[in-house]
Design an enzyme around this catalytic site. Structure first.
Site, PDB file in Angstrom:
ATOM      1  CB  CYS A   1       0.043  44.131  69.215  1.00 58.29           C
ATOM      2  SG  CYS A   1       1.176  45.404  69.935  1.00 58.29           S
TER       3      CYS A   1
ATOM      4  CB  ALA B   1       9.628  53.258  77.555  1.00 55.15           C
TER       5      ALA B   1
END
Length: 391
Positions: free
Chosen positions: A328, A202
């Site tokens: 990441c 999301a």
């Protein structure tokens, strides 16, 4: 106080006020547990989640039964890869992916390889795309899954998924496409008809962090993934745990918000993308690494020879929000595995920037970004003796 222009939308996006407001009542006023089936608080939570799921499914063009909530795309990837591996191990233990996948896929594949699975990593070309001919040759009777990153999170390059799906399914194998970066940036309804599994987060589409989705096509193999998190039996016993009502509501609102007028937004971003690339290519020897057609309309990936990447990022850090690749992997001391897989040298990969735009990016932001980066690169090269001797 100076607010740096934000060019890191592929890392995360802000929640619009409309999204924040729709979530708030479910933290304190309507706080019930959707699994509490004996009183109105639980009934309301369950009904709210059902309505939100219907809205998400309608936006994606899929059935509600095809959706499973997770904490985000990383968990979704773990659930899909490890679930297929467990489910299909009687058929085989061969999985195909690429050298340019997101780290979540690569790390899951490393884990599976340690547990007896054979992983084939396909090369990519200078555009970051696989060869479908190589894929066809690599597919085997014991190939249980092909995992392909649909739109690359670093470069924005998009894989030829229609041909990939045709070959994969003709072989009797399952297809998983990491669609995390594509949602809200390009139309993906047709993509979801091609694959057996997909994943979403999301917070990449103006929703809250901590909520994501697994899409599993409504067929026997996809819909019957073994349970990934045990306890409670929620979500068809495939992912136990209390459903997070406010975040699910926020996800549904954000997705509706971002998909509204999407085609016009794509056209607007393409104009900004073109101008940003033109401005950055005006810098001597700059090269663009995101150049496929089709590709994400919001992403520009550029490299600058004769520049130290770490020093450049430090110089830019207080003036503009950019990255050198995946959030990441931002703390890594090695060059981007995506760029090196594309044949870009380690030194040039270090001297690269990813700029990603979104709903709040303006033409003025783009012009400011061009000037800020141009000035920083110029200053870096002034102190580089190799730049002086390049001729």
């Amino acid at each position: 106080m100076y607010t740096p222009p934000y060019f890191d939308y592929n890392a995360t996006t802000p929640c619009p006020q409309e999204v924040v407001e729709v979530m708030l009542p479910y933290f304190n006023e309507h706080f019930g547990n959707a699994s509490s089936s004996h009183h109105p608080y639980g009934w309301l939570a369950k009904s709210t989640i059902e309505d939100a799921t219907t809205a998400i499914a309608k936006t994606l063009g899929v059935a509600t039964e095809c959706l499973i909530y997770t904490s985000g795309a990383t968990e979704s990837i773990n659930m899909i890869l490890k679930g297929v591996a467990r489910q299909q191990q009687a058929k085989g233990k061969h999985i195909i992916t690429t050298k340019a996948e997101h780290k979540a896929v690569l790390d899951c594949c490393s884990f599976l390889a340690e547990n007896g699975y054979e992983i084939t990593y396909l090369d990519v070309d200078a555009n970051g795309l696989i060869s479908t001919k190589t894929l066809q040759k690599t597919l085997r009777p014991d190939t249980i899954l092909v995992a392909i990153l649909y739109a690359n999170n670093e470069t924005g390059n998009i894989q030829p998924l229609d041909k990939i799906a045709e070959l994969t399914h003709a072989n009797g194998s399952l297809l998983f496409a990491d669609t995390t970066q594509a949602l809200g940036k390009v139309v993906i309804s047709s993509v979801l008809q091609l694959v057996d599994f997909a994943c979403f987060s999301a917070h990449k589409v103006y929703g809250p962090k901590g909520i994501g989705l697994v899409y599993s096509k409504d067929n026997e193999n996809a819909a019957s993934l073994p349970s990934f998190i045990h306890g409670g039996g929620q979500q068809k016993q495939q992912r136990g745990g209390t459903l997070n009502t406010p975040l699910i509501v926020g996800f549904a609102k954000a997705l509706t918000w971002v998909e509204h007028n999407l085609n016009n937004e794509i056209a607007r971003l393409k104009i900004l993308q073109q101008r940003l690339e033109e401005g950055l290519l005006a810098i001597d020897l700059a090269t663009i690494n995101s150049k496929t057609n089709p590709r994400l309309p919001n992403t520009v990936h550029v490299s600058f020879p004769y520049v130290d990447g770490a020093t450049l990022l430090n110089a830019l850090s207080g003036k503009i929000a950019v990255s050198n690749g995946s959030a990441c992997n931002s703390a890594a001391v090695t060059p981007s595995h995506v760029l090196t897989a594309m044949g870009i040298s380690s030194s040039l990969a270090f001297a690269s920037l990813r700029l990603s735009m979104g709903r709040y990016t303006t033409p003025t932001d783009v012009e400011n970004a061009i000037e800020i980066i141009k000035t920083a690169v110029s200053k870096q090269r002034e102190n580089n003796i190799l730049w002086e001797r390049r001729k």
